[in-house]
Design an enzyme around this catalytic site. Structure first.
Site, PDB file in Angstrom:
ATOM      1  N   ASP A   1     -11.038  -8.488   8.041  1.00 39.23           N
ATOM      2  CA  ASP A   1     -12.080  -7.999   7.101  1.00 39.23           C
ATOM      3  C   ASP A   1     -13.349  -9.877   7.813  1.00 39.23           C
ATOM      4  O   ASP A   1     -14.661  -9.619   7.465  1.00 39.23           O
ATOM      5  CB  ASP A   1     -12.850  -7.869   5.276  1.00 39.23           C
ATOM      6  CG  ASP A   1     -12.957  -6.462   5.656  1.00 39.23           C
ATOM      7  OD1 ASP A   1     -12.720  -6.063   6.898  1.00 39.23           O
ATOM      8  OD2 ASP A   1     -13.077  -5.927   4.466  1.00 39.23           O
TER       9      ASP A   1
ATOM     10  N   ASP B   1      -5.182  -6.554   5.585  1.00 42.10           N
ATOM     11  CA  ASP B   1      -6.590  -6.394   5.276  1.00 42.10           C
ATOM     12  C   ASP B   1      -7.526  -7.006   4.970  1.00 42.10           C
ATOM     13  O   ASP B   1      -8.800  -6.780   5.392  1.00 42.10           O
ATOM     14  CB  ASP B   1      -6.141  -5.112   3.834  1.00 42.10           C
ATOM     15  CG  ASP B   1      -7.773  -4.071   3.677  1.00 42.10           C
ATOM     16  OD1 ASP B   1      -8.524  -4.326   4.989  1.00 42.10           O
ATOM     17  OD2 ASP B   1      -6.979  -3.438   2.996  1.00 42.10           O
TER      18      ASP B   1
ATOM     19  N   TYR C   1       0.650  -0.798  -0.099  1.00 43.96           N
ATOM     20  CA  TYR C   1       0.269   0.250  -0.219  1.00 43.96           C
ATOM     21  C   TYR C   1       0.492   1.325   0.001  1.00 43.96           C
ATOM     22  O   TYR C   1       0.403   2.267  -0.161  1.00 43.96           O
ATOM     23  CB  TYR C   1      -0.528  -0.099   1.687  1.00 43.96           C
ATOM     24  CG  TYR C   1      -1.854  -0.979   1.144  1.00 43.96           C
ATOM     25  CD1 TYR C   1      -2.554  -1.662   0.159  1.00 43.96           C
ATOM     26  CD2 TYR C   1      -3.183  -1.187   2.144  1.00 43.96           C
ATOM     27  CE1 TYR C   1      -3.232  -2.675   0.229  1.00 43.96           C
ATOM     28  CE2 TYR C   1      -4.586  -2.295   2.172  1.00 43.96           C
ATOM     29  CZ  TYR C   1      -3.805  -2.652   0.945  1.00 43.96           C
ATOM     30  OH  TYR C   1      -5.078  -3.915   0.809  1.00 43.96           O
TER      31      TYR C   1
ATOM     32  N   ASP D   1      -2.882 -17.548   1.466  1.00 43.54           N
ATOM     33  CA  ASP D   1      -4.454 -18.864   1.139  1.00 43.54           C
ATOM     34  C   ASP D   1      -5.155 -19.856   1.843  1.00 43.54           C
ATOM     35  O   ASP D   1      -6.486 -19.745   2.182  1.00 43.54           O
ATOM     36  CB  ASP D   1      -3.696 -19.426  -0.025  1.00 43.54           C
ATOM     37  CG  ASP D   1      -2.586 -20.266  -0.126  1.00 43.54           C
ATOM     38  OD1 ASP D   1      -1.738 -19.639   0.907  1.00 43.54           O
ATOM     39  OD2 ASP D   1      -2.048 -20.340  -1.518  1.00 43.54           O
TER      40      ASP D   1
ATOM     41  N   LYS E   1       3.387 -15.159   2.607  1.00 44.42           N
ATOM     42  CA  LYS E   1       3.345 -16.306   1.418  1.00 44.42           C
ATOM     43  C   LYS E   1       4.490 -16.712   0.463  1.00 44.42           C
ATOM     44  O   LYS E   1       5.106 -16.375  -0.411  1.00 44.42           O
ATOM     45  CB  LYS E   1       2.639 -15.322   0.043  1.00 44.42           C
ATOM     46  CG  LYS E   1       2.543 -16.429  -1.058  1.00 44.42           C
ATOM     47  CD  LYS E   1       0.681 -17.020  -0.621  1.00 44.42           C
ATOM     48  CE  LYS E   1       0.595 -17.609  -2.288  1.00 44.42           C
ATOM     49  NZ  LYS E   1      -0.254 -18.832  -2.478  1.00 44.42           N
TER      50      LYS E   1
END
Ligand code: NAD
Length: 354
Positions: A247, A243, A142, A219, A187
């Site tokens: 959620d 993020d 980001y 994942d 990852k």
């Protein structure tokens, strides 16, 4: 204790819910003999209307001088068509970056009284759900360099060892205060940043032999969260994965109006806010659920002021209020007592007894 608190109600339901959080904070402060001085500041759409900018210099400067920030929410359709650098949400990034808040805590807590709101099969969440996502907030993709030509675009994902180390330390400290289990999500089979992440987390782990550490690929973590969420206690992860996973974790509790958050740095300063937005559809109608903001006050007392007893008191009062059947429309079910924003705030404050 003398607390100087920056209060940023923001837009939409922000002022409605922040008023009730202040009511509860004042009640706790009165009971335990603390004094709270409020600095009322504007940010988001309200600030655009007043000053032309979503984050006025005065707001950032004054917030910095305070001990903590309590924020409602920002944004709304009125400002949807302003240029992107002037959007109300810019105030959030500006506050997080400007105040150096690199550690985002997002608890996902399913109250047993609200178990029917959970979209998962009941046997998966029997006895409630209580996990904490610790998300790195000021690094990663980001914040990396961005490039765009007509037919090519790139966003750089980059982390320094120090950025990883400081968030890992926060997460291990939190794990120690909970059940001493931490899952680091990355990852590392694909990304170099993730390999540095994993190595650094393992280095930090050496100083916390009492905390049990595991590593999961993102994942797999996304899948495990809906397959068996109770296997998790503290989830530590980088900005973008956090993020998305936070959620997902909050949605399995099924109650957007219930979940608080904290954004911290290395000292005790922090910004506290509900995870939901400004809900323009119900703004000013005494319909919003103030519990996420009230629980944000509880996080503030715990993490910025080390007032654990006062924080517990608020959480207990929220539990008691739910036991008494009080429900705003978003969590209402047949057989419970429908109430408005104010009545919910009054009920929680009233449950903080002498
Ligand atoms: P939202 O979270 O505001 O609303 C989604 C739905 O949840 C709506 O139906 C709303 O009525 C309901 N809801 C949200 N909070 C509630 C509460 N406390 N009690 C009862 N119901 C509640 O998300 P959105 O509709 O996507 O966004 C609305 C505005 O908020 C947009 O301008 C968006 O950019 C902004 N936003 C701000 C923040 C923030 O300030 N941190 C976060 C997300 C969205």
């Amino acid at each position: 204790m003398n607390i100087r608190l920056a209060l940023i109600p923001g837009d939409g339901i922000g002022p409605d819910i922040v008023s009730e959080a202040v009511r509860v904070l004042d009640r706790v402060a009165e009971k335990y003999g603390h004094s709270v001085r409020y600095e009322r500041l504007t940010a988001g759409g309200a600030a655009i209307d007043e000053t032309g900018a979503p984050l006025p210099e005065k707001t950032l400067r004054t917030a910095e001088e305070c001990d903590a920030v309590l924020l409602g929410a920002v944004g709304g359709p009125k400002w949807d068509n302003v240029p992107s650098e002037l959007r109300p949400e810019k105030a959030l990034l500006g506050l997080r970056g400007g105040l150096g808040l690199f550690c985002n805590l997002r608890p996902a807590l399913l109250y047993p009284q609200l178990a029917s709101a959970c979209p998962l099969r009941s046997e998966l969440v029997e006895g409630g759900l209580d996990l904490m996502v610790v998300r790195e907030l000021t690094g990663g993709i980001y914040f990396g360099a961005k490039e765009r030509t007509e037919d090519r675009a790139s966003d750089v994902m980059s982390y320094t060892k120090e950025e990883i180390r400081r968030i890992a330390i926060k997460a291990f400290e939190i794990a120690r205060k909970r059940s001493c289990r931490l899952t680091s999500v990355d990852k590392a089979n694909i990304l170099e940043t993730s390999r540095l992440w994993r190595a650094t987390v393992n280095e930090v782990a050496a100083s916390y032999p009492d905390v049990e550490v595991s590593h999961l690929y993102v994942d797999n973590a996304a899948m495990q969260l809906v397959r068996n969420p109770r296997q998790f206690d503290v989830i530590l992860t980088e900005n973008m994965f956090g993020d998305i996973l936070s959620d997902e974790a909050s949605m399995i509790t099924g109650s957007i109006g219930m979940l608080p958050s904290a954004s911290l740095r290395s000292d005790s300063f922090g910004m506290y806010e509900p995870i939901h937005g400004s809900a323009p559809d119900i703004a000013g109608q005494d319909k919003a659920n103030p519990l996420a903001t009230i629980l944000s006050v509880s996080m503030m007392l715990r993490y910025s002021f080390s007032l654990a007893q006062e924080a517990d008191e608020i959480e207990k009062a929220v539990g008691l209020t739910l036991d008494q059947g009080w429900r705003t429309a978003d969590i209402f079910t047949q057989g419970t007592r429908l109430c408005g924003t104010k009545a919910m705030g009054q009920a929680v404050a009233g449950n903080i007894r002498d």
